[in-house]
Write a protein that holds these residues in place. Structure first.
Motif, PDB file in Angstrom:
ATOM      1  N   ALA A   1       0.638  -1.079  -0.158  1.00 55.41           N
ATOM      2  CA  ALA A   1       0.137   0.071   0.129  1.00 55.41           C
ATOM      3  C   ALA A   1       0.755   1.221  -0.104  1.00 55.41           C
ATOM      4  N   PRO A   2       0.377   2.437  -0.218  1.00 57.89           N
ATOM      5  CA  PRO A   2       1.075   3.488  -0.088  1.00 57.89           C
ATOM      6  C   PRO A   2       1.634   3.678   1.294  1.00 57.89           C
ATOM      7  N   SER A   3       0.878   3.471   2.282  1.00 62.06           N
ATOM      8  CA  SER A   3       1.438   3.360   3.620  1.00 62.06           C
ATOM      9  C   SER A   3       1.067   2.356   4.308  1.00 62.06           C
ATOM     10  N   ALA A   4       1.698   2.098   5.578  1.00 61.09           N
ATOM     11  CA  ALA A   4       1.406   0.872   6.270  1.00 61.09           C
ATOM     12  C   ALA A   4       0.233   1.052   7.062  1.00 61.09           C
ATOM     13  N   ILE A   5      -0.814   0.931   6.569  1.00 60.17           N
ATOM     14  CA  ILE A   5      -2.201   1.120   7.292  1.00 60.17           C
ATOM     15  C   ILE A   5      -3.085   0.164   7.046  1.00 60.17           C
ATOM     16  N   PRO A   6      -3.478  -0.661   7.884  1.00 64.42           N
ATOM     17  CA  PRO A   6      -4.515  -1.814   7.794  1.00 64.42           C
ATOM     18  C   PRO A   6      -5.945  -1.394   7.288  1.00 64.42           C
ATOM     19  N   CYS A   7      -6.440  -2.330   6.270  1.00 62.68           N
ATOM     20  CA  CYS A   7      -8.055  -2.007   5.964  1.00 62.68           C
ATOM     21  C   CYS A   7      -8.652  -2.665   7.124  1.00 62.68           C
ATOM     22  N   GLY A   8      -9.672  -1.857   7.684  1.00 59.56           N
ATOM     23  CA  GLY A   8     -10.491  -2.311   8.932  1.00 59.56           C
ATOM     24  C   GLY A   8     -11.265  -3.664   8.586  1.00 59.56           C
ATOM     25  N   VAL A   9     -11.333  -3.826   7.088  1.00 61.57           N
ATOM     26  CA  VAL A   9     -12.076  -5.065   6.836  1.00 61.57           C
ATOM     27  C   VAL A   9     -11.310  -6.465   6.750  1.00 61.57           C
ATOM     28  N   VAL A  10     -10.334  -6.068   5.999  1.00 62.02           N
ATOM     29  CA  VAL A  10      -9.316  -7.221   5.564  1.00 62.02           C
ATOM     30  C   VAL A  10      -8.401  -7.396   6.768  1.00 62.02           C
ATOM     31  N   LYS A  11      -7.853  -6.393   7.526  1.00 61.83           N
ATOM     32  CA  LYS A  11      -7.379  -6.653   8.932  1.00 61.83           C
ATOM     33  C   LYS A  11      -6.046  -7.176   8.922  1.00 61.83           C
ATOM     34  N   GLU A  12      -5.059  -6.806   7.602  1.00 61.45           N
ATOM     35  CA  GLU A  12      -3.794  -7.378   7.449  1.00 61.45           C
ATOM     36  C   GLU A  12      -3.066  -6.193   7.257  1.00 61.45           C
ATOM     37  N   MET A  13      -1.801  -6.164   8.043  1.00 61.26           N
ATOM     38  CA  MET A  13      -0.746  -4.714   7.952  1.00 61.26           C
ATOM     39  C   MET A  13      -0.240  -5.024   6.506  1.00 61.26           C
TER      40      MET A  13
ATOM     41  N   ASN B   1      -2.908   7.537   2.527  1.00 60.39           N
ATOM     42  CA  ASN B   1      -1.474   7.887   1.981  1.00 60.39           C
ATOM     43  C   ASN B   1      -0.967   8.789   2.874  1.00 60.39           C
ATOM     44  N   LYS B   2       0.055   8.508   3.629  1.00 59.64           N
ATOM     45  CA  LYS B   2       0.729   9.367   4.469  1.00 59.64           C
ATOM     46  C   LYS B   2       2.118   9.398   4.007  1.00 59.64           C
ATOM     47  N   ARG B   3       2.593   9.237   2.704  1.00 61.15           N
ATOM     48  CA  ARG B   3       3.981   9.181   2.229  1.00 61.15           C
ATOM     49  C   ARG B   3       4.280  10.855   2.134  1.00 61.15           C
ATOM     50  N   THR B   4       5.993  10.852   2.091  1.00 57.79           N
ATOM     51  CA  THR B   4       6.436  12.283   1.938  1.00 57.79           C
ATOM     52  C   THR B   4       7.307  12.344   0.797  1.00 57.79           C
ATOM     53  N   ASP B   5       7.000  11.141  -0.286  1.00 58.14           N
ATOM     54  CA  ASP B   5       8.119  11.302  -1.348  1.00 58.14           C
ATOM     55  C   ASP B   5       7.269  11.862  -2.480  1.00 58.14           C
TER      56      ASP B   5
ATOM     57  N   TYR C   1       4.961  10.855  -4.260  1.00 60.27           N
ATOM     58  CA  TYR C   1       3.986  10.103  -4.429  1.00 60.27           C
ATOM     59  C   TYR C   1       2.747  10.341  -3.222  1.00 60.27           C
ATOM     60  N   GLY C   2       3.055  11.298  -2.452  1.00 64.23           N
ATOM     61  CA  GLY C   2       2.344  11.792  -1.402  1.00 64.23           C
ATOM     62  C   GLY C   2       2.738  13.058  -0.505  1.00 64.23           C
ATOM     63  N   GLY C   3       1.949  13.743   0.418  1.00 62.18           N
ATOM     64  CA  GLY C   3       2.426  14.721   1.267  1.00 62.18           C
ATOM     65  C   GLY C   3       1.273  15.880   1.195  1.00 62.18           C
ATOM     66  N   ASP C   4       0.669  16.208  -0.072  1.00 60.50           N
ATOM     67  CA  ASP C   4      -0.206  17.017  -0.168  1.00 60.50           C
ATOM     68  C   ASP C   4      -1.080  16.429  -1.450  1.00 60.50           C
ATOM     69  N   PHE C   5      -2.126  17.375  -1.847  1.00 61.35           N
ATOM     70  CA  PHE C   5      -3.351  16.833  -2.545  1.00 61.35           C
ATOM     71  C   PHE C   5      -2.702  16.828  -3.958  1.00 61.35           C
ATOM     72  N   PHE C   6      -1.760  17.697  -4.414  1.00 69.18           N
ATOM     73  CA  PHE C   6      -1.403  17.397  -5.830  1.00 69.18           C
ATOM     74  C   PHE C   6      -0.534  16.085  -5.894  1.00 69.18           C
ATOM     75  N   LYS C   7       0.445  15.983  -4.693  1.00 68.55           N
ATOM     76  CA  LYS C   7       1.351  14.794  -4.730  1.00 68.55           C
ATOM     77  C   LYS C   7       0.522  13.587  -4.580  1.00 68.55           C
ATOM     78  N   ARG C   8      -0.507  13.409  -4.249  1.00 68.85           N
ATOM     79  CA  ARG C   8      -1.231  12.131  -4.027  1.00 68.85           C
ATOM     80  C   ARG C   8      -2.063  11.886  -5.165  1.00 68.85           C
ATOM     81  N   LEU C   9      -1.979  12.706  -6.212  1.00 67.87           N
ATOM     82  CA  LEU C   9      -2.579  12.484  -7.511  1.00 67.87           C
ATOM     83  C   LEU C   9      -1.528  11.925  -8.432  1.00 67.87           C
ATOM     84  N   THR C  10       0.022  11.979  -7.969  1.00 69.05           N
ATOM     85  CA  THR C  10       1.002  11.659  -8.885  1.00 69.05           C
ATOM     86  C   THR C  10       1.184  10.292  -9.306  1.00 69.05           C
TER      87      THR C  10
END
Length: 645
Positions: free
Chosen positions: A122-134, A184-188, A190-199
């Motif tokens: 995933a973009p960030s290590a955040i588990p899905c509340g349904v699948v429940k896998e890291m 998306n909690k990335r800082t490269d 591919y993330g960081g602000d609204f526009f980078k999340r669209l990259t």
């Protein structure tokens, strides 16, 4: 009629013959290696034959390691898949329908078991509340690589003859995860602000345009609202849609929700047509490219209205195409009463999510079009008489199939109307589509030339006077009445008595014995005017329902103050209370009540069935008369046996 629905339209450089779109739906009909099978090709061909303007395939994976979305899934990870994909596109194109392939990666919304033990990414290590896998956070280089794999998948699709591709940027999957601040909690880059999340998404779009050319349309599916705190909201996705339009995307396919708000993705029977139409309308008002929208549509007239109101440019009918692949042609021919309409039971998703090929309650042929079709239906009835006993779903469908085979069919029903158990099933709130199924089966009975006899109790003597070649026994079952003390009292009734309004119970303390679907739906009806308690001997209730339908029904019961007691079994009925016993512990509990409703299912009428089998050479037994089950079981059994009777 339906002038807008059947008007031509353009998506990019591709002309679509009408405004009807079949959106992506998993089928589990492709091979486990990712190759299109003859079964999935015939499945899509039938929808094209039925008049669909644009078909968007089920999810196709672009990565064979972390990108597996379901067991029987299309793959475009290499050129080796092109040969069968060519057969797929050719099968659709001969009916002047267009077909896009949907490119997909599940991201965090997949379990290790489906990925052969590999950890989801995933973009960030955040588990899905349904699948429940890291999931594991992707590196920048891995993101770059996945972008290239999406592009390669589009090239495979174009080579195979697809008219365009759609990027699955909705429902909480990988592209959606990059877009959303919730995941998306990335800082490269591919993330960081609204526009980078669209990259991630915009890089894929640019790459496909460069590789496939500007005349190869790219549609993007988005969740206009994730319905999650901290996730994408409508104002965000409007801006995303504007950016995609500026980048040259050909269409926006508007949906909503993620796995964690599953009801928004896969609407249960409780949600009405068009409940989320405001999402598509808001986006359409801000962009000039076509907007495709799913809106839980059941009826062509609703789609026509939405097109008139400017809700969307193309109306997307999902489960409607599972229920009836020919509904566009039927709508155009003004044969709406013959359209099998989705009842919202979600049997389709229940089967696919369990790794089985897709099923539909109202269409026993879906996913099995190669086995059951006009060519495999042997028309050898030769006018021989067949009597069908019982006009429930199994009896009606068997009568229709046998009439098509050339038998002279008489359908006999002991009550004054068709429907059988469907008449009971349509009574609870949100079950009105069951009534539509009755109307459709009745219309098919009429069109097939079946003779109908109502208000006729069938006996062996009556059948012998008819002297038929064969008999179909579809008489249903009898409500189960346990052999316990007090069950014969007047205040003890069955769920069928209540739902068919044979008895009236108001302002009473009611105990319903049985926490299956019928027991819970009866509780929902009775809770309007009574204080209701449901008693179930197992540790959970409503297990036959698909998850979202079950949760919504349980929420309704909670709001209606219905009490549910599990791990309790009925031991004795007294005048003003029932005695309950814990199956394992043996402890007894006294529960006050004014009325007792038995919802314990049905048992086959074995003696009646046996007497018919002993009296006639050709006998077919279907539905609850053979084995108690759900509507889907009865319809499927009736279909399969009628094909070979």
């Amino acid at each position: 009629m339906y002038e807008k629905l059947f008007a031509t339209g353009m998506i990019g450089s591709v002309e679509i013959k009408n405004r009807i779109v079949m959106p992506p739906m998993g089928t589990s009909l492709s091979s486990f290696t990712g190759e299109a099978t003859d079964e999935v090709i015939r499945y899509y061909e039938e929808r094209a034959k039925g008049g669909c303007g644009l078909i968007i395939t089920e999810i196709a994976r672009i990565d064979d390691v972390t990108g597996i979305g379901e067991p029987g899934q299309l793959s475009v990870t290499s050129g080796k898949y092109i040969r069968k994909l060519v057969q797929l596109t050719e099968a659709v194109h001969k009916y002047d329908s267009k077909i896009f392939l949907q490119l997909h990666h599940p991201g965090r919304q997949v379990s290790r078991s489906l990925l052969n033990g590999v950890q989801p990414v995933a973009p960030s290590a955040i588990p899905c509340g349904v699948v429940k896998e890291m999931p594991r956070a992707l590196t920048t280089e891995e993101c770059d690589d996945l972008v290239e794999k999406f592009i390669r998948g589009a090239v495979v699709a174009k080579t195979a003859g697809f008219d365009g591709v759609e990027l699955h940027g909705a429902h909480g999957y990988l592209i959606n995860e990059f877009l959303s601040p919730y995941t998306n909690k990335r800082t490269d880059k591919y993330g960081g602000d609204f526009f980078k999340r669209l990259t991630f998404l915009t890089s894929i779009v640019k790459g496909i345009q460069a590789a496939c050319g500007p005349k190869f349309p790219v549609s993007v599916r988005i969740s206009a609202d994730e319905f999650i705190e901290g996730g994408l909201k409508l104002e965000d996705t409007i801006q995303i849609a504007k950016i995609l339009e500026a980048q040259g995307v050909a269409a926006i396919d508007v949906s909503a929700g993620t796995y964690e708000t599953g009801y928004a993705v896969i609407e249960p029977q409780f949600l009405p047509e068009g409940w989320k139409k405001h999402l598509a309308k808001a986006i359409r008002e801000e962009v000039s490219i076509p907007v495709i929208a799913v809106n839980n549509l059941k009826y062509p007239k609703t789609a026509e209205l939405f097109l008139e109101e400017g809700i969307c440019d193309f109306a997307s009918f999902g489960r409607a195409f599972l229920a009836d692949p020919y509904w566009p042609n039927k709508a155009k021919a003004r044969q709406e009463e013959l359209i099998h309409k989705c009842i919202g039971c979600l049997q389709c998703f229940k089967t696919v999510f369990n790794g089985k090929p897709i099923e539909c309650t109202v269409n026993p042929i879906v996913g099995r079009e190669l086995r059951y079709n006009d060519q495999t239906l042997i028309k050898d009835g030769d006018g021989r008489e067949v009597v069908v006993v019982g006009a429930g779903p199994g009896g009606m469908h068997a009568a229709i199939v046998l009439a098509k085979r050339g038998y002279r069919v008489t359908l006999v029903e002991k009550t004054d109307s068709l429907g059988g158990t469907l008449k009971t099933a349509e009574q609870p709130p949100a079950k009105q589509m069951i009534g539509e199924l009755i109307k459709t089966l009745a219309a098919e009975i009429r069109d097939a030339g079946v003779t109908v006899i109502l208000n006729q109790e069938v006996t062996i003597e009556w059948l012998q006077e008819m002297n038929p070649f064969g008999v179909v026994v579809a008489c249903g079952g009898s409500p189960i009445v346990p052999r316990i003390e007090g069950v014969e009292q007047e205040h003890v009734v069955t769920a069928e008595d209540v739902l068919l309004k044979k008895v009236t119970i108001e302002n009473q303390k009611v105990v319903i014995i049985g926490g299956g679907v019928t027991g819970l739906e009866t509780a929902e009806v009775m809770a309007m005017n009574n204080h209701v308690t449901v008693v179930e001997m197992s540790n959970s209730v409503g297990n036959a329902l698909y998850t979202s339908n079950r949760m919504m029904l349980l929420n309704h019961l909670k709001e209606a103050n219905v009490s549910i007691q599990t791990n309790r079994m009925l031991d004795k009925i007294n005048g003003d209370h029932v005695l309950l016993k814990e199956p394992d512990m043996g402890f007894e509990h006294e529960l006050p009540c004014d009325s007792v409703v038995l919802a314990l299912g049905v048992t086959p009428r074995r003696s009646f069935v046996k007497s018919i089998q002993e009296s006639f050479a050709h006998v077919m037994v279907v539905g609850d008369a053979n084995k108690p089950g759900q509507i889907v079981d009865s319809m499927k059994e009736a279909n399969d046996k009628a094909y070979v009777f």
